[in-house]
Motif scaffolding. Structure first.
Motif, PDB file in Angstrom:
ATOM      1  N   GLU A 299     117.356   6.202 -17.823  1.00  0.00           N
ATOM      2  CA  GLU A 299     118.300   5.232 -18.387  1.00  0.00           C
ATOM      3  C   GLU A 299     118.972   4.451 -17.258  1.00  0.00           C
ATOM      4  O   GLU A 299     119.095   3.221 -17.318  1.00  0.00           O
ATOM      5  CB  GLU A 299     119.325   6.007 -19.213  1.00  0.00           C
ATOM      6  CG  GLU A 299     120.270   5.215 -20.054  1.00  0.00           C
ATOM      7  CD  GLU A 299     121.230   6.116 -20.823  1.00  0.00           C
ATOM      8  OE1 GLU A 299     121.866   5.613 -21.754  1.00  0.00           O
ATOM      9  OE2 GLU A 299     121.357   7.319 -20.480  1.00  0.00           O
ATOM     10  N   PHE A 300     119.369   5.177 -16.205  1.00  0.00           N
ATOM     11  CA  PHE A 300     120.027   4.550 -15.063  1.00  0.00           C
ATOM     12  C   PHE A 300     119.066   3.655 -14.293  1.00  0.00           C
ATOM     13  O   PHE A 300     119.398   2.517 -13.927  1.00  0.00           O
ATOM     14  CB  PHE A 300     120.607   5.630 -14.143  1.00  0.00           C
ATOM     15  CG  PHE A 300     121.295   5.098 -12.930  1.00  0.00           C
ATOM     16  CD1 PHE A 300     122.575   4.571 -13.018  1.00  0.00           C
ATOM     17  CD2 PHE A 300     120.668   5.106 -11.691  1.00  0.00           C
ATOM     18  CE1 PHE A 300     123.224   4.062 -11.896  1.00  0.00           C
ATOM     19  CE2 PHE A 300     121.294   4.609 -10.566  1.00  0.00           C
ATOM     20  CZ  PHE A 300     122.578   4.085 -10.674  1.00  0.00           C
ATOM     21  N   MET A 301     117.848   4.153 -14.044  1.00  0.00           N
ATOM     22  CA  MET A 301     116.873   3.378 -13.278  1.00  0.00           C
ATOM     23  C   MET A 301     116.416   2.127 -14.028  1.00  0.00           C
ATOM     24  O   MET A 301     116.119   1.102 -13.418  1.00  0.00           O
ATOM     25  CB  MET A 301     115.665   4.243 -12.919  1.00  0.00           C
ATOM     26  CG  MET A 301     115.915   5.255 -11.815  1.00  0.00           C
ATOM     27  SD  MET A 301     116.502   4.529 -10.263  1.00  0.00           S
ATOM     28  CE  MET A 301     115.194   3.354  -9.905  1.00  0.00           C
ATOM     29  N   ALA A 302     116.365   2.195 -15.349  1.00  0.00           N
ATOM     30  CA  ALA A 302     115.990   1.019 -16.141  1.00  0.00           C
ATOM     31  C   ALA A 302     117.021  -0.088 -15.976  1.00  0.00           C
ATOM     32  O   ALA A 302     116.676  -1.275 -15.921  1.00  0.00           O
ATOM     33  CB  ALA A 302     115.838   1.393 -17.607  1.00  0.00           C
ATOM     34  N   GLU A 303     118.296   0.307 -15.874  1.00  0.00           N
ATOM     35  CA  GLU A 303     119.359  -0.674 -15.677  1.00  0.00           C
ATOM     36  C   GLU A 303     119.342  -1.206 -14.239  1.00  0.00           C
ATOM     37  O   GLU A 303     119.576  -2.391 -13.999  1.00  0.00           O
ATOM     38  CB  GLU A 303     120.714  -0.039 -15.972  1.00  0.00           C
ATOM     39  CG  GLU A 303     120.919   0.345 -17.435  1.00  0.00           C
ATOM     40  CD  GLU A 303     122.217   1.089 -17.666  1.00  0.00           C
ATOM     41  OE1 GLU A 303     122.988   1.256 -16.685  1.00  0.00           O
ATOM     42  OE2 GLU A 303     122.469   1.499 -18.814  1.00  0.00           O
ATOM     43  N   LEU A 304     119.048  -0.319 -13.286  1.00  0.00           N
ATOM     44  CA  LEU A 304     119.058  -0.704 -11.875  1.00  0.00           C
ATOM     45  C   LEU A 304     117.844  -1.573 -11.524  1.00  0.00           C
ATOM     46  O   LEU A 304     117.953  -2.521 -10.740  1.00  0.00           O
ATOM     47  CB  LEU A 304     119.064   0.561 -11.008  1.00  0.00           C
ATOM     48  CG  LEU A 304     119.329   0.398  -9.519  1.00  0.00           C
ATOM     49  CD1 LEU A 304     120.762  -0.079  -9.280  1.00  0.00           C
ATOM     50  CD2 LEU A 304     119.094   1.722  -8.800  1.00  0.00           C
ATOM     51  N   GLY A 305     116.697  -1.233 -12.117  1.00  0.00           N
ATOM     52  CA  GLY A 305     115.467  -1.956 -11.824  1.00  0.00           C
ATOM     53  C   GLY A 305     114.601  -1.189 -10.839  1.00  0.00           C
ATOM     54  O   GLY A 305     115.066  -0.833  -9.748  1.00  0.00           O
ATOM     55  N   LEU A 306     113.365  -0.916 -11.226  1.00  0.00           N
ATOM     56  CA  LEU A 306     112.451  -0.158 -10.379  1.00  0.00           C
ATOM     57  C   LEU A 306     111.725  -1.095  -9.415  1.00  0.00           C
ATOM     58  O   LEU A 306     111.247  -2.155  -9.812  1.00  0.00           O
ATOM     59  CB  LEU A 306     111.423   0.586 -11.243  1.00  0.00           C
ATOM     60  CG  LEU A 306     110.494   1.558 -10.512  1.00  0.00           C
ATOM     61  CD1 LEU A 306     111.279   2.801 -10.072  1.00  0.00           C
ATOM     62  CD2 LEU A 306     109.319   1.967 -11.402  1.00  0.00           C
ATOM     63  N   GLY A 307     111.657  -0.673  -8.161  1.00  0.00           N
ATOM     64  CA  GLY A 307     110.938  -1.454  -7.168  1.00  0.00           C
ATOM     65  C   GLY A 307     109.441  -1.476  -7.440  1.00  0.00           C
ATOM     66  O   GLY A 307     108.912  -0.655  -8.184  1.00  0.00           O
ATOM     67  N   GLU A 308     108.752  -2.413  -6.812  1.00  0.00           N
ATOM     68  CA  GLU A 308     107.301  -2.529  -6.985  1.00  0.00           C
ATOM     69  C   GLU A 308     106.604  -1.280  -6.439  1.00  0.00           C
ATOM     70  O   GLU A 308     106.995  -0.744  -5.395  1.00  0.00           O
ATOM     71  CB  GLU A 308     106.795  -3.759  -6.239  1.00  0.00           C
ATOM     72  CG  GLU A 308     107.115  -5.071  -6.917  1.00  0.00           C
ATOM     73  CD  GLU A 308     106.338  -5.247  -8.216  1.00  0.00           C
ATOM     74  OE1 GLU A 308     105.146  -4.911  -8.255  1.00  0.00           O
ATOM     75  OE2 GLU A 308     106.954  -5.722  -9.195  1.00  0.00           O
ATOM     76  N   PRO A 309     105.556  -0.802  -7.125  1.00  0.00           N
ATOM     77  CA  PRO A 309     104.809   0.346  -6.603  1.00  0.00           C
ATOM     78  C   PRO A 309     104.140   0.004  -5.286  1.00  0.00           C
ATOM     79  O   PRO A 309     103.709  -1.142  -5.072  1.00  0.00           O
ATOM     80  CB  PRO A 309     103.769   0.637  -7.701  1.00  0.00           C
ATOM     81  CG  PRO A 309     103.692  -0.613  -8.510  1.00  0.00           C
ATOM     82  CD  PRO A 309     105.030  -1.260  -8.427  1.00  0.00           C
ATOM     83  N   VAL A 310     104.063   0.974  -4.384  1.00  0.00           N
ATOM     84  CA  VAL A 310     103.468   0.739  -3.068  1.00  0.00           C
ATOM     85  C   VAL A 310     102.146   1.489  -2.916  1.00  0.00           C
ATOM     86  O   VAL A 310     101.498   1.388  -1.879  1.00  0.00           O
ATOM     87  CB  VAL A 310     104.436   1.159  -1.938  1.00  0.00           C
ATOM     88  CG1 VAL A 310     105.688   0.311  -1.979  1.00  0.00           C
ATOM     89  CG2 VAL A 310     104.770   2.637  -2.023  1.00  0.00           C
ATOM     90  N   VAL A 311     101.763   2.280  -3.940  1.00  0.00           N
ATOM     91  CA  VAL A 311     100.474   2.967  -3.926  1.00  0.00           C
ATOM     92  C   VAL A 311      99.701   2.575  -5.181  1.00  0.00           C
ATOM     93  O   VAL A 311     100.281   2.117  -6.168  1.00  0.00           O
ATOM     94  CB  VAL A 311     100.633   4.506  -3.862  1.00  0.00           C
ATOM     95  CG1 VAL A 311     101.303   4.921  -2.567  1.00  0.00           C
ATOM     96  CG2 VAL A 311     101.398   5.034  -5.062  1.00  0.00           C
ATOM     97  N   GLU A 312      98.393   2.758  -5.133  1.00  0.00           N
ATOM     98  CA  GLU A 312      97.573   2.474  -6.305  1.00  0.00           C
ATOM     99  C   GLU A 312      97.866   3.514  -7.385  1.00  0.00           C
ATOM    100  O   GLU A 312      97.792   4.713  -7.144  1.00  0.00           O
ATOM    101  CB  GLU A 312      96.087   2.523  -5.937  1.00  0.00           C
ATOM    102  CG  GLU A 312      95.603   1.315  -5.164  1.00  0.00           C
ATOM    103  CD  GLU A 312      94.093   1.326  -4.991  1.00  0.00           C
ATOM    104  OE1 GLU A 312      93.421   2.153  -5.648  1.00  0.00           O
ATOM    105  OE2 GLU A 312      93.595   0.516  -4.203  1.00  0.00           O
ATOM    106  N   THR A 313      98.193   3.052  -8.569  1.00  0.00           N
ATOM    107  CA  THR A 313      98.434   3.956  -9.689  1.00  0.00           C
ATOM    108  C   THR A 313      97.360   3.692 -10.760  1.00  0.00           C
ATOM    109  O   THR A 313      96.184   3.697 -10.441  1.00  0.00           O
ATOM    110  CB  THR A 313      99.863   3.785 -10.231  1.00  0.00           C
ATOM    111  OG1 THR A 313     100.094   2.403 -10.540  1.00  0.00           O
ATOM    112  CG2 THR A 313     100.893   4.240  -9.208  1.00  0.00           C
TER     113      THR A 313
END
Length: 447
Positions: A299-313
């Motif tokens: 919930e907190f991270m959704a509000e803060l905003g997740l950074g771009e992934p740096v590894v292949e997912t």
């Protein structure tokens, strides 16, 4: 529902609240369609509506709990699926909590049951004692076959490896990387920091990487949920009181933007502190403030905003939404959205609203029902053919993990890995999870 509580009874705050909840029920039975124990057992008394009638009779007539009442209330998982389904807004959680507290005060259980419940209430909330108990459980595994069902179930859930205490679980302030954006306290929990230290470590890395200063407050510990659901309100309120005071000191010292919780069962309880202490003149306002600040980590991270992934997912993830997450806190979109942003393919689990059977201490106290629910959950998860299972509650992870070979990790472990953290231990050696730097986006040449 018509009630007949006396004026004297209604002078009690808990009775007043329960009377209001009972009056909201319109007997519609919608709750029976989504109740795990009713789906499994088919007994009306093992449905929310049936339990409501039992508790109404017990509380309204102010009489000691009977063996029948105890049997059916004990079988309730407190999954709160009925609250999601109820069209009338019946707050079943507060009613069953009151019912359990009344049982604890008025019913004398058999000696073995009393001993088991006392042991769980004493050991699980205290990491030091719990770690020693798990070591003893490992030593006792050779004789598991001759033990009673409940003790056998406890040994089956004990992890093969017991990690040592983590440095992140000590009281401290962990600085943000780069410019500080937020300052939060983190609930390290009790059983979780013994069963899987990687969850708190991943949470701290994820937060600090995103510019969040993390406080592990001195004096904070178990949220009180385990004792609360056993009807032991004095001890559960004691744990809650310690947290409220510890976090209030941090608010007064340096301010807090949130209290981040990475175990959804704990989050549901902390968000209810305001209600639990509503009649406490000393703590009512402080408890309400703490509840307002409490947020699940997703919930907190959704509000803060997740950074771009740096590894292949891109791996296929079956997301298991814990009951305390989807029914208790009504958090549904954030975990899925964050996993999607991190590049994972999300698979929805059939019958996702039904409990896995963990429910705090339920899988230890009701092992037969819990195992049937676990097997049903595992079958539904495996039908999606995932490469990994993600969940936001350590109890669910332990329960589901005991019934499948598919690796299961906390949602924050995947988010941490995708944004620069280490590969979760459970995924090491898995060919689907090889850490490769994410290729930069290709720029299309102008024609």
């Amino acid at each position: 529902m018509q009630t007949n509580f006396s004026i004297a009874q209604l002078a009690d705050a808990d009775v007043r609240e329960s009377e209001k909840i009972l009056r909201a029920c319109v007997h519609c039975g919608f709750c029976t369609a989504t109740c795990p124990t009713y789906a499994l057992l088919g007994d009306e008394l093992d449905s929310p509506r049936g339990r409501i009638y039992l508790m109404k009779d017990m509380l309204e007539n102010d009489k000691p709990a009977t063996e029948q009442v105890v049997k059916h209330i004990d079988r309730c998982l407190s999954c709160l699926s009925c609250m999601t389904t109820c069209p009338s807004g019946v707050h079943y959680m507060h009613l069953v909590d009151h019912g359990r507290a009344h049982i604890e005060k008025t019913y004398r259980r058999p000696a073995a049951d009393r001993l088991m419940r006392r042991m769980l209430a004493t050991v699980l909330p205290r990491p030091g004692l719990f770690r020693m108990a798990l070591m003893a459980a490992r030593a006792g595994s050779p004789v598991a076959g001759v033990l009673p069902a409940k003790l056998k179930g406890m040994l089956a859930l004990a992890p093969k490896r017991i990690p040592g205490p983590s440095a992140v679980d000590k009281p401290q302030v962990i600085p943000a990387e780069g410019t500080r954006r937020k300052r939060v306290a983190i609930l390290n929990g009790c059983a979780q920091q013994v069963l899987n230290t990687a969850i708190n470590e991943s949470t701290v890395r994820l937060l600090t990487r995103h510019g969040v200063e993390v406080v592990v407050a001195k004096g904070a510990g178990c949220c009180g949920a385990l004792n609360h659901h056993l009807g032991q309100t004095d001890s559960s309120h004691g744990f809650a009181r310690a947290n409220i005071l510890a976090w209030t000191r941090e608010i007064e010292r340096g301010g807090l933007d949130a209290i981040v919780i990475n175990t959804s069962g704990c989050g549901t309880t902390v968000k209810d502190y305001g209600f639990m202490f509503r009649e406490d003149k000393e703590l009512a306002d402080k408890a309400a403030r703490i509840s307002a600040l409490a947020k699940d980590v997703t919930e907190f991270m959704a509000e803060l905003g997740l950074g771009e992934p740096v590894v292949e997912t891109g791996q296929v993830v079956a997301y298991h939404s814990a009951c305390s997450m989807q029914h208790g806190q009504k958090i549904k979109t954030p975990p899925r959205a964050l996993l999607g942003t991190a590049g994972f393919q999300i698979r929805e689990v059939p019958e996702g609203h039904l409990c896995c059977g963990s429910a705090g201490t339920y899988n230890l106290l009701q092992p037969e029902i819990a195992t049937k629910l676990r097997d049903r959950k595992v079958h539904n998860i495996e039908s999606t053919r995932p490469q990994v299972i993600a969940a936001g509650n350590i109890g669910c992870m332990t329960q589901i993990g005991s019934g499948t070979g598919i690796p299961i990790v906390h949602t924050v472990e995947l988010l941490d890995w995708a944004t620069g953290g280490p590969l979760p231990e459970a995924l090491k050696g898995n060919p689907a999870f090889i850490t490769r730097p994410k290729a930069p986006p290709q720029v299309q040449a102008a024609e």
